[in-house]
Design a protein around this motif. Sequence first.
Motif, short mmCIF file in Angstrom:
data_model
loop_
_atom_site.label_atom_id
_atom_site.label_comp_id
_atom_site.label_asym_id
_atom_site.label_seq_id
_atom_site.Cartn_x
_atom_site.Cartn_y
_atom_site.Cartn_z
N GLY A 199 17.80 -39.44 11.88
CA GLY A 199 17.24 -39.98 12.81
C GLY A 199 17.91 -41.36 13.14
N VAL A 200 18.90 -41.72 12.58
CA VAL A 200 19.16 -43.37 12.96
C VAL A 200 20.89 -43.40 13.86
N GLU A 201 21.13 -42.19 14.35
CA GLU A 201 22.35 -41.95 15.05
C GLU A 201 22.41 -42.82 16.18
N ASP A 202 21.43 -43.70 16.93
CA ASP A 202 21.65 -44.73 17.89
C ASP A 202 22.08 -46.01 17.16
N TRP A 203 21.86 -46.11 15.84
CA TRP A 203 22.06 -47.39 15.20
C TRP A 203 23.29 -47.74 14.60
N ARG A 204 23.85 -49.09 14.54
CA ARG A 204 25.10 -49.22 13.97
C ARG A 204 24.76 -50.50 13.10
N ALA A 221 20.25 -51.55 17.20
CA ALA A 221 20.50 -50.58 18.34
C ALA A 221 20.06 -51.38 19.59
N VAL A 222 20.93 -50.85 20.59
CA VAL A 222 20.61 -51.47 21.97
C VAL A 222 19.90 -50.28 23.00
N PHE A 223 18.91 -50.46 23.61
CA PHE A 223 18.18 -49.51 24.15
C PHE A 223 18.23 -49.84 25.58
N LEU A 224 18.77 -49.37 26.48
CA LEU A 224 19.02 -49.80 27.77
C LEU A 224 17.61 -49.46 28.96
N ALA A 225 17.12 -50.44 29.59
CA ALA A 225 15.99 -50.31 30.43
C ALA A 225 16.67 -50.65 31.86
N THR A 226 15.54 -50.24 32.76
CA THR A 226 15.82 -50.27 34.24
C THR A 226 15.03 -51.49 34.77
N SER A 227 13.98 -52.06 33.83
CA SER A 227 13.38 -53.30 34.39
C SER A 227 12.64 -53.95 33.02
N LEU A 228 12.10 -55.13 33.50
CA LEU A 228 11.51 -55.89 32.32
C LEU A 228 10.43 -54.90 31.97
N GLU A 229 9.52 -54.29 33.02
CA GLU A 229 8.26 -53.74 32.37
C GLU A 229 8.62 -52.35 31.61
N PRO A 251 5.49 -49.93 20.34
CA PRO A 251 6.01 -48.95 19.32
C PRO A 251 6.74 -49.66 18.12
N ILE A 252 7.51 -50.78 18.59
CA ILE A 252 8.47 -51.32 17.54
C ILE A 252 7.51 -52.07 16.65
N VAL A 253 6.55 -52.72 16.95
CA VAL A 253 5.56 -53.36 16.12
C VAL A 253 4.95 -52.54 15.12
N ALA A 254 4.35 -51.27 15.70
CA ALA A 254 3.73 -50.19 14.93
C ALA A 254 4.81 -49.63 13.78
N ALA A 281 14.12 -47.49 12.00
CA ALA A 281 14.99 -46.97 13.17
C ALA A 281 14.80 -45.88 13.80
N ALA A 282 14.48 -44.77 13.05
CA ALA A 282 14.20 -43.45 13.35
C ALA A 282 12.97 -43.25 14.33
N GLU A 283 11.94 -44.03 13.99
CA GLU A 283 10.84 -44.18 14.69
C GLU A 283 11.04 -44.87 15.92
N VAL A 284 11.66 -45.97 15.87
CA VAL A 284 12.09 -46.66 17.18
C VAL A 284 12.95 -45.92 18.13
N SER A 285 13.54 -45.35 17.35
CA SER A 285 14.54 -44.14 18.41
C SER A 285 14.00 -43.23 19.05
#
Length: 222
Positions: free
Chosen positions: A20-25, A33-41, A49-52, A90-94
Motif C-alpha cells: 500500500g505504499v506505492e504512492d510514496w518515495r 508523498a504528494v497528493f494533487l488537489a483541485t482547491s484548498l477545500e 484522515p492524516i491525523v487519524a 502511508a498506506a492509510e493516507v493513500s
Amino acid sequence: MDASTGDERISGADFHRASGVEDWRIVATGPQAVFLATSLEHATSLVAPIVAAAASAGVLPDVDVRPEAVVVSVPDRDFQGIPAGAPAFAAEVSRAAAERGLAADPSRVQAIQLYVAQHSGADVRPFFLAALGYEPLGDGDAVDPLRRGPQLAMNPISGDAAGRGRTHLDVFVPADQRQVRVDAALAAQGRLADDSRAPMWSTLASPDNHGVDIAGWPDARD
C-alpha cells in the motif's frame, strides 16, 4: 529514540516492501508523498484522515496543505531510521486520498539540502544558526526547527581560496525521477561535472559553474 514509536526503526527497503505504499518515495527527509488537489477545500479534506492515521500508527508526520496539493512526510527526526509505523500510516493516507479523489504524483516528491563549504580554521555554523533562526543538529548540521527550510550541512574543504565559497545544493528526488531531472538540467544549459556515483547521485554545474547534486539516494538504497 522516536518520541512516538520507541526505538523501533526500519530501513528504506523495508518501507518499500510494505503493502500500500506505492504512492510514496524516500528522500533525505524520510518517506514522502504528494497528493494533487483541485482547491484548498479539496486539499483540507485529507487533513482529518492524516491525523487519524498518524495517531493509529504512532508517527508524527509533517503536512503541507496548498490549494494545488497536500505534501505528507514522515520525517526522520533524529536520523536513526524510518519509524516502524510509517508503512501503515502511508498506506492509510493513500487509501484516504484515493477515496477523496486526490491523485498521488510521485514525480513531485523532493527534498532540498544546502551544503555550505567551510574553509579551514572557520566555524560558520553559528552564523547560519543566528541568521536563519535554525537549530544545531549533530556535530556540523543546522535545521529549521519546523522543517520548512532546507537542512544545512557544513562541509570542511581543502585548498582554501580567500573570498571564495563552494556551497552547493543537494536535490533529493525519487530514484525513478533522478535521470529525468538530470536530463532536464542538462537541457537547460547545465553541465555534467561528475557522474561516478550514479545512480545514487550526479553532480551538475550551472552555466556559471554553481554546483547541484541530483540524488536518487536514499530512495535507491537497499
